[in-house]
Design an enzyme around this catalytic site. Structure first.
Site, short mmCIF file in Angstrom:
data_model
loop_
_atom_site.label_atom_id
_atom_site.label_comp_id
_atom_site.label_asym_id
_atom_site.label_seq_id
_atom_site.Cartn_x
_atom_site.Cartn_y
_atom_site.Cartn_z
N ASP A 230 2.34 -10.21 3.10
CA ASP A 230 2.53 -8.97 2.36
C ASP A 230 3.96 -9.04 1.79
O ASP A 230 4.82 -9.78 2.29
CB ASP A 230 2.33 -7.73 3.24
CG ASP A 230 2.07 -6.48 2.38
OD1 ASP A 230 2.36 -6.52 1.16
OD2 ASP A 230 1.59 -5.47 2.92
C1 BGC Z 1 1.41 -3.62 -0.10
C2 BGC Z 1 0.29 -4.56 -0.49
C3 BGC Z 1 0.44 -4.93 -1.95
C4 BGC Z 1 1.79 -5.57 -2.14
C5 BGC Z 1 2.05 -5.99 -3.56
C6 BGC Z 1 2.78 -4.16 -0.47
O1 BGC Z 1 3.76 -3.19 -0.30
O2 BGC Z 1 1.37 -3.37 1.28
O3 BGC Z 1 -0.96 -3.96 -0.26
O4 BGC Z 1 -0.59 -5.79 -2.33
O5 BGC Z 1 2.80 -4.63 -1.79
O6 BGC Z 1 2.20 -4.88 -4.38
#
Ligand code: BGC
Length: 753
Positions: A230
């Protein structure tokens, strides 16, 4: 034929380390001399959030104009694999057209608490439903040559301290509830990537958890893609690479790449680990390149798909017969959401919709609608003036439709809710309108469950959830009966927050959060406890009625490796066409520890004309009967009777039958000093030694006064006492010595093996 190992062998150590993190916020790195392209990954999951400039992962800056489909909180209600597959295909095509190699989703975390700020992005409290729908979505996207990234792996069930909290989860709950959907997706759809979560799992960051990323994901489930962190989740880059995390996103500005290089040079990291990671990354990269096609996408056509999905997903919670509406009635739409609907959630999944429809404009195409704002969604203050106007309007119509729900500020990525209430100005509005208008209908726009203390006072409730940009048409088509509602709740609506099983352990103490309720999540808890709920899991009404008959199973007795076919005939016994969700639950009350009263194990959705019947066949597999045994560290099927229940919801069994399973699986049994006589009696091979011990126990108590024995010690009591007596207690009664106890343990352990 491209030889990826050969390409890897031509890369320098620095290049290999570099490929393991992003070029920027949304792209991987290119190595032009070897023809390795830079690819884009984008959010997801219910639309394309492709950002060109001003990149951020929190939904702050705009992305290209796209189509916002209903969020997972809504689509789960469709209980329809084909629909989710279609949504995936449509999104996959958009990605292909926009040169996005991976769409970051679906979000498959389990709704452990109704308070989780991101519940709107997740499907359900039930792992089977989540796994089935997410698998269909992944298949759909990937059929277009685009990768997916099921997220957030794993046990990321809250936003509070999401980047550091440790989810403390027992093995059984992990396997049955929190890992199960990921397992299904990997085994059935082989996603190109998986996104590890921010949090720690039982103390270890998931992004550097070797047990999770390698032992379970790759070795046990056979995952072939790559793991992406993530955004910003990596703590220790060397550990995370060793644990099985190939791609760090977004990038650490080269800091972590250098650490990888230094670790290899210092002999702290095997270069072969890096080689394998790069090989996995390049396999997915070139798979995308090999499936590039020149396609176009039509925003209006995709908007129509979004509308259809919203229509199929909405759940009619209550209907006293007032719905569907007729254009000949005098109708008022009350509430700001009728004009400015809430149709998506905040944060990284936020889509820049190319258009949004609202119920008021759409309904005005059918008939003249009278409108009153009713409340101010941004202020949430007590606006007497707006409420008074609304009451006046409501008094003078045949039907008042109230559009209420959760404002953006109530639920979002980044924080959790602290309560389950609607804003006070909306609740006050419902009370005021229902006081003057008995024909009041409520339409809900919300991403997670809310308390509905006024449910008895309204004539109907239509739960639209966050229905995407075509929300206006979908709502009106359902209200006027152009489409028959067919969604079912993918989560329980508890009466109050305090009834939720995680209530006392959510969101933890800032350092860790204890999943003490174990497998008793959602309906598994409410139903087993027989707690009253507002609306149960699986509940949803239709404008027609369905009857069930002829429930049959393919066999009555099975072994632990058999499949079972269950068939039932469903008839549309009403007067309009409609779709029915056939829900099959298994009730296993054999296990030697408590199981949920019933669990969803199969479902199907069928479309029937009035008077039409269809035989529906559902398949149960050995996993449908298994639970995860911590003693065995494996899935286990106990011998015994299992009820096969066809249900209208998790609370309402329509018809049932039973099967017997004769399982040859046995739980490991090791005799120790605290093993009881009762436990030994259940072991066939221990009978003779145990009976001998029992005789000696009886003899040791045998010569006491008959009269006092009969009054003070009943037969039942004697039997129970004997049965719960541990072997070591025989020392105290002079039946065994230290030496003979040791010999007895050896003898018993020899015979049980
Ligand atoms: C989120 C993810 C997301 C990623 C990219 C993170 O803060 O938890 O679900 O895909 O950012 O935007």
């Amino acid at each position: 034929m491209r030889n990826i190992k050969e390409i890897v062998s031509q890369l320098t150590l620095e290049e290999k380390a570099g490929l393991c993190s992003g070029q920027d916020f949304w792209h991987t790195k290119a190595i032009e001399r070897l023809g390795i392209p830079s690819l884009m990954l984008s959010d997801g999951p219910h639309g394309l959030r492709k950002q060109d400039q001003s990149a951020d992962h929190l939904g702050i800056n705009d992305s290209i104009k796209a189509v916002c489909f209903p969020a997972a909180c809504a689509t789960a209600g469709a209980f329809d694999r084909n629909l989710l597959q279609q949504m995936g295909e449509t999104l996959g095509n958009e990605c292909q057209a926009e040169d996005v190699s991976v769409i970051l989703g679906p979000g498959v975390n389990i709704k452990r608490s109704p308070l989780c700020g991101r519940n709107f992005e997740y499907f359900s409290e039930d792992p089977y439903l989540t796994g089935e729908l997410a698998t269909a979505f992944v298949k759909g996207v990937q059929s277009q040559g685009i990768g997916t990234s099921p997220k957030h792996f794993a046990a990321n069930n809250q936003e509070y301290r999401r980047m550091s909290i440790s989810s403390q989860v027992g093995q059984q709950a992990l396997r049955e509830i929190y890992l199960s959907a990921f397992e299904t997706i990997v085994k059935e759809a082989q996603p190109k990537t998986i996104m590890s979560s921010y949090n720690r799992l039982n103390g270890v960051y998931t992004s550097q958890n070797e047990w999770l990323l390698t032992d379970i994901l790759r070795k046990e489930w056979g995952f072939e893609g790559y793991v992406v962190s993530d955004w910003g989740a990596v703590d220790d880059r060397v550990k995370s690479l060793e644990a099985g995390l190939e791609l760090e996103m977004p990038s650490s500005n080269g800091i972590n790449d250098t650490k990888l290089v230094e670790a290899v040079r210092a002999g702290l990291l095997e270069e072969s680990v890096l080689d394998l990671a790069v090989e996995r990354l390049l396999t997915v990269t070139f798979d995308y390149i090999d499936h590039r096609r020149a396609v176009t996408w039509d925003k209006e056509a995709d908007h129509a798909v979004a509308r259809q999905i919203a229509e199929e997903s909405a759940v009619l919670l209550k209907n006293s017969g007032i719905l569907p509406l007729s254009a000949s009635q005098k109708i008022a739409f009350i509430g700001e959401f009728a004009k400015k609907p809430r149709f998506q959630g905040g944060g990284s999944s936020h889509i820049n919709s190319f258009k949004v429809t609202n119920a008021l404009d759409e309904a005005n195409k059918e008939t003249k609608i009278i409108y009153a704002q009713g409340y101010d969604v941004t202020e949430q203050t007590d606006d007497v003036k707006l409420r008074t106007e609304a009451v006046e309007v409501a008094q003078n119509v045949d039907v008042a439709v109230l559009f209420i729900g959760l404002p953006d500020s109530y639920e979002s990525e980044g924080y959790d809710r602290t309560h389950m209430s609607l804003p006070q100005n909306q609740t006050d509005l419902v009370e005021a309108v229902t006081a003057v208008q008995p024909h009041t209908i409520v339409v809900l726009y919300n991403g997670s469950v809310v308390e509905l203390p006024w449910a008895d006072k309204v004539a109907a409730i239509l739960e639209m959830y966050l229905a995407g940009q075509a929300v206006g048409e979908a709502t009106v088509n359902l209200l006027f009966g152009h489409v028959n509602p067919s969604g079912r709740l993918a989560e329980t609506f508890p009466l109050k927050l305090e009834h939720n099983p995680s209530y006392l352990n959510f969101p933890g103490n800032g350092r860790d959060v204890d999943y003490q309720e174990g497998i008793f999540v959602g309906y598994r808890y409410y139903d087993t406890k027989n707690l009253p709920v507002a609306y149960p899991f699986g509940h949803g009404l239709s404008y027609t009625t369905f009857t069930y008959s002829d429930l049959k199973v393919s066999k009555d007795t099975l072994t632990e490796s058999d499949n079972l076919e269950v068939s039932v005939t469903v008839t549309n016994s009403g007067t309009c066409r409609g779709k029915e969700v056939v829900q099959l639950y298994v009730s296993n009350q054999n296990a030697n520890h408590k199981r949920p009263i019933r669990e969803l194990k199969a479902f199907d959705k069928i479309d029937l004309a009035p008077g039409e019947s269809q035989k529906v066949t559902l398949n149960l597999t050995p996993r449908s009967f298994a639970y995860f045994s911590e003693e065995l560290n494996d899935w286990y099927i106990a011998s015994g009777i299992y009820n096969i229940q066809v249900c209208r919801s998790s609370r309402e069994v329509i018809c049932e039958t039973e099967v017997r399973i004769n399982s040859s699986q046995a739980l490991p049994f090791k005799v120790h000093r605290n093993t009881t006589i009762g436990e030994l009696l259940e072991q066939p091979n221990c009978q003779s030694i145990t009976k001998d011990l029992m005789k000696r126990i009886a003899a040791s108590f045998g010569d006491h006064n008959e009269e006092s024995e009969s009054s003070a010690v009943s037969d039942e009591m004697a039997t129970q006492m004997m049965s719960s007596m541990p072997l070591r207690a025989l020392l105290s009664f002079g039946i065994l010595t230290d030496d003979s106890l040791e010999e007895t343990l050896i003898a018993l352990n020899t015979v049980v093996e």
